[in-house]
Design a protein around this motif. Sequence first.
Motif, short mmCIF file in Angstrom:
data_model
loop_
_atom_site.label_atom_id
_atom_site.label_comp_id
_atom_site.label_asym_id
_atom_site.label_seq_id
_atom_site.Cartn_x
_atom_site.Cartn_y
_atom_site.Cartn_z
N ARG A 1 0.63 -1.21 -0.01
CA ARG A 1 0.13 -0.08 -0.19
C ARG A 1 1.05 1.28 -0.03
N TYR A 2 1.93 1.27 0.79
CA TYR A 2 3.09 2.41 0.82
C TYR A 2 3.32 2.64 -0.55
N ILE B 1 4.72 3.28 10.45
CA ILE B 1 5.48 4.25 9.84
C ILE B 1 4.84 4.42 8.14
N SER B 2 4.74 2.93 7.81
CA SER B 2 4.53 2.95 6.28
C SER B 2 2.83 3.75 6.27
N TYR B 3 1.99 3.42 7.28
CA TYR B 3 0.55 4.29 7.27
C TYR B 3 0.97 5.88 7.51
N ALA C 1 -8.46 5.21 -1.66
CA ALA C 1 -7.21 5.24 -0.81
C ALA C 1 -7.63 4.69 0.38
N PHE C 2 -8.37 5.28 1.21
CA PHE C 2 -8.79 5.06 2.55
C PHE C 2 -9.57 3.64 2.58
N SER C 3 -10.34 3.27 1.42
CA SER C 3 -11.24 2.04 1.22
C SER C 3 -10.16 0.99 1.38
N THR C 4 -8.82 1.12 0.81
CA THR C 4 -8.09 -0.25 0.69
C THR C 4 -7.08 -0.09 2.06
N CYS C 5 -6.86 0.97 2.60
CA CYS C 5 -5.71 0.88 3.63
C CYS C 5 -6.38 0.72 5.03
N LEU C 6 -7.57 1.40 5.26
CA LEU C 6 -8.22 1.39 6.58
C LEU C 6 -8.64 -0.20 7.07
#
Length: 307
Positions: free
Chosen positions: A120-121, A213-215, A234-239
């Motif tokens: 994701r980063y 740190i990545s997030y 982006a939020f839908s894949t990271c959260l």
Amino acid sequence: MDNSTSESTFFLMGFSTVPELQILHALVFSGMYLAAVLGNLLIITLTTWDPRLQMPMYFFLKNLSCLDLCLISNTVPKSITNSLLNSNTISFFGCVAQVFFLTLLATTEVSLLTVMSYDRYVAICHPLRYEILMSHQACVQMTASSWVSGVLNAILHTAATFSVPMCGALDIHQFFCDIPQLLSLSCSHNIAEFVVIGLTLVLDFGCFLFIDISYVHIFIAVLNMPSKEGRAKAFSTCLPHLMVVTLFLSSGFFAYLRPLPKSPSTFDLIVSVFYTVVPPTVNPLIYSLRNKDMKMALRRLKVTAVS
């Protein structure tokens, strides 16, 4: 490990011996197990079948679903069977197998979650280099490394845990063979396993720090995006990934860092459920409900099945 220990039978004392409560426990665990199996099989099917999901993120997600399927199958079916048969025993070699596969799968999952945060980063902070850094070969190598780390850690934990003879009543106040509970049965201090646990916790904390740190970098990049739609995607894949990591690691850290109480605790049972049963059950819901690509793939699969 001596011969007397290897011929022993352990007693899983996690849940109530009242027949009505045993049936309730079996029903609740059966429902969660069925949900986990169906949900993870659905993700494996979608990420294998749908050509639009042939990307690194979904390659890792498919591996995570395989891990979750194995993780919950390592402990829950035995617990359900014991409740239905009004039995609480597990053989020595059955206990060894549970410890080995639990540490293998849990370690591999932590490593894979770390790799997924790196994916994701790169996708959000370095999109122009994404195809180079996250090539198919790189994804396979990172996944294979996660599995290798799990196998090595499982061998160390299993060998160290059962290297010291166990004394007294072999009662394990859990619904599976849990390492902290087994250490409390040792005739002497199991220094080797304490060292292995310490090393594992340091490595797990390192993974957790890397993910954090990545997030931090990811959220800074997302907040600077000019497009609302881009931020939402982006939020839908990271959260969902961040929720999975927090749930899994926080409950695991708490279980292994907290000293065992002198008397059996219901709270310890609940904590163990949160890192062995809940993640495999809720991961498919988190990823499918929060991810538009997964929901679209599910719709396409329904259309294909009907037509």
